[in-house]
Design a protein around this motif. Structure first.
Motif, short mmCIF file in Angstrom:
data_model
loop_
_atom_site.label_atom_id
_atom_site.label_comp_id
_atom_site.label_asym_id
_atom_site.label_seq_id
_atom_site.Cartn_x
_atom_site.Cartn_y
_atom_site.Cartn_z
N GLY A 168 -23.48 -13.03 15.59
CA GLY A 168 -22.51 -12.34 16.44
C GLY A 168 -21.09 -12.50 15.95
N ILE A 169 -20.72 -13.73 15.56
CA ILE A 169 -19.36 -13.98 15.07
C ILE A 169 -19.10 -13.22 13.77
CG2 ILE A 169 -17.83 -15.76 14.11
CD1 ILE A 169 -19.13 -17.73 16.07
N LEU A 170 -20.07 -13.25 12.86
CA LEU A 170 -19.89 -12.58 11.57
C LEU A 170 -19.83 -11.06 11.73
CD1 LEU A 170 -22.24 -14.74 9.31
CD2 LEU A 170 -19.76 -14.89 9.55
N LEU A 171 -20.62 -10.53 12.66
CA LEU A 171 -20.56 -9.09 12.92
C LEU A 171 -19.18 -8.70 13.46
CD1 LEU A 171 -24.05 -8.28 14.47
CD2 LEU A 171 -23.14 -7.43 12.30
N LEU A 172 -18.62 -9.53 14.34
CA LEU A 172 -17.30 -9.25 14.88
C LEU A 172 -16.24 -9.30 13.77
CD1 LEU A 172 -17.33 -11.22 18.26
CD2 LEU A 172 -17.29 -8.73 17.95
N ILE A 173 -16.35 -10.31 12.91
CA ILE A 173 -15.40 -10.41 11.79
C ILE A 173 -15.50 -9.19 10.89
CG2 ILE A 173 -14.80 -11.72 9.71
CD1 ILE A 173 -15.70 -14.25 11.18
N SER A 174 -16.73 -8.80 10.57
CA SER A 174 -16.93 -7.60 9.74
C SER A 174 -16.36 -6.37 10.41
CB SER A 174 -18.43 -7.39 9.46
OG SER A 174 -18.94 -8.39 8.65
N GLY A 175 -16.56 -6.27 11.73
CA GLY A 175 -16.03 -5.12 12.46
C GLY A 175 -14.52 -5.04 12.38
N PHE A 176 -13.85 -6.17 12.55
CA PHE A 176 -12.39 -6.19 12.47
C PHE A 176 -11.91 -5.84 11.07
CE2 PHE A 176 -12.56 -9.02 16.30
CZ PHE A 176 -11.81 -8.18 17.12
N ILE A 177 -12.65 -6.31 10.05
CA ILE A 177 -12.27 -6.00 8.67
C ILE A 177 -12.40 -4.51 8.41
CG2 ILE A 177 -12.95 -6.28 6.25
CD1 ILE A 177 -13.63 -9.19 6.90
N PHE A 178 -13.49 -3.91 8.89
CA PHE A 178 -13.68 -2.47 8.71
C PHE A 178 -12.62 -1.68 9.47
CE2 PHE A 178 -17.99 -3.39 7.16
CZ PHE A 178 -18.06 -2.49 6.11
N LEU A 179 -12.26 -2.16 10.66
CA LEU A 179 -11.20 -1.47 11.41
C LEU A 179 -9.87 -1.57 10.68
CD1 LEU A 179 -11.97 -2.54 15.10
CD2 LEU A 179 -12.14 -0.24 14.13
N GLY A 180 -9.61 -2.73 10.08
CA GLY A 180 -8.37 -2.90 9.33
C GLY A 180 -8.30 -2.02 8.10
N GLY A 181 -9.48 -1.72 7.49
CA GLY A 181 -9.51 -0.87 6.30
C GLY A 181 -10.03 0.52 6.58
N ARG A 182 -9.87 0.98 7.83
CA ARG A 182 -10.47 2.25 8.24
C ARG A 182 -9.91 3.46 7.49
NH1 ARG A 182 -7.18 0.45 12.26
NH2 ARG A 182 -5.50 1.81 12.99
N ARG A 183 -8.72 3.33 6.90
CA ARG A 183 -8.16 4.48 6.18
C ARG A 183 -9.04 4.88 5.01
NH1 ARG A 183 -1.69 3.01 5.85
NH2 ARG A 183 -1.27 3.14 8.10
N GLY A 184 -9.74 3.90 4.44
CA GLY A 184 -10.59 4.21 3.29
C GLY A 184 -12.02 4.54 3.67
N ILE A 185 -12.29 4.65 4.98
CA ILE A 185 -13.65 4.93 5.44
C ILE A 185 -13.70 6.31 6.07
CG2 ILE A 185 -15.50 4.16 6.96
CD1 ILE A 185 -14.33 1.39 6.87
N ARG A 186 -14.67 7.11 5.68
CA ARG A 186 -14.83 8.44 6.27
C ARG A 186 -15.19 8.31 7.74
NH1 ARG A 186 -17.74 9.00 1.52
NH2 ARG A 186 -19.69 8.88 2.69
N LYS A 187 -14.83 9.32 8.51
CA LYS A 187 -15.05 9.28 9.96
C LYS A 187 -16.54 9.15 10.29
CE LYS A 187 -13.75 11.67 14.21
NZ LYS A 187 -13.06 12.86 14.79
N GLY A 188 -17.38 9.86 9.54
CA GLY A 188 -18.81 9.78 9.77
C GLY A 188 -19.35 8.38 9.53
N ALA A 189 -18.84 7.74 8.48
CA ALA A 189 -19.29 6.37 8.17
C ALA A 189 -18.86 5.41 9.27
CB ALA A 189 -18.72 5.93 6.83
N ALA A 190 -17.67 5.60 9.81
CA ALA A 190 -17.19 4.73 10.88
C ALA A 190 -18.08 4.84 12.11
CB ALA A 190 -15.74 5.09 11.23
#
Length: 222
Positions: free
Chosen positions: A27-49
């Motif tokens: 649970g903790i690692l998933l939350l950390i990963s989620g925050f990292i993806f949110l922080g780098g969301r500019r490089g992620i396509r909307k569909g992937a998000a």
């Protein structure tokens, strides 16, 4: 399409198998990963998000559906002081380390020698195949010399990643490799992930990635 659902199923496995530490760590690692993806969301396509969000939601739903009640019962159990009996295993391992300080007792010898280090005289006490702490078991079976070589090799991985001249990849990808390996290292403090072939193989793959890849350089593509 294929890997994301598999990732969700794998993330749910610790909870489905009713391991409390594994569930908390996941649970903790998933939350950390989620925050990292949110922080780098500019490089992620909307569909992937949206796909990632669906995986998080699907993982939680699978856990609640398959193991919700049993997992809640496990967390209500009152054995945190002894870590479900693990403290006596840690005591036995410490005695082994004192007796086999430098060279250890030998790989996979815990089942054979544990009875000599029981903390009670109860003949009905179950024999153990693992110490439930991979760090203590590594030192006990390989000694300080062998364990030192193993631990040093793992600690060199981030050094090689940073200065080893590997293939440049995005920080987002590197962070997920690091988080995955960190989860294994933390879980090894109260369990035996590195004694499980599948998890040991996963750890070796993560180390191989860490030592063959590197940080992005200049304008290089992720």
């Amino acid at each position: 399409v294929v890997l994301l659902p598999i990732t969700g199923i794998l993330a749910a496995c610790p909870a489905i198998t009713l391991t409390r530490v594994g569930t908390i760590l996941t649970g903790i690692l998933l939350l950390i990963s989620g925050f990292i993806f949110l922080g780098g969301r500019r490089g992620i396509r909307k569909g992937a998000a949206w796909s990632l969000a669906a995986v998080f939601a699907g993982t939680l739903a699978l856990v609640l559906w398959v193991a919700g009640g049993k997992l809640a019962t496990r967390f209500r159990s009152n054995d945190f002081e002894t870590l479900n009996g693990r403290t006596k295993l840690f005591t036995a391992a410490e005695k082994m380390i004192r007796d086999f300080s430098w060279l250890g007792s030998g790989a996979e010898t815990v089942p054979a020698v544990y009875s000599l280090y029981r903390t009670t005289s109860d003949e009905n006490e179950a024999l153990q195949g693992y110490i439930h702490n991979d760090y203590l078991e590594t030192i006990a079976t390989f000694g300080w010399i062998g364990a030192g070589l193993i631990f040093t090799s793992a600690l060199l991985a981030p050094v090689i990643w940073r200065w080893g001249g590997g293939t440049p990849v995005s920080g987002l990808f590197s962070s997920q490799v690091a988080i995955a390996f960190l989860g294994l290292l933390l879980h090894a403090m109260v369990d035996f992930p590195f004694q499980v072939t599948a998890l040991l193989g996963t750890a070796l793959i993560l180390l191989a990635l860490a030592t063959s890849l590197g940080p992005p350089r200049g304008n290089s593509s992720p």
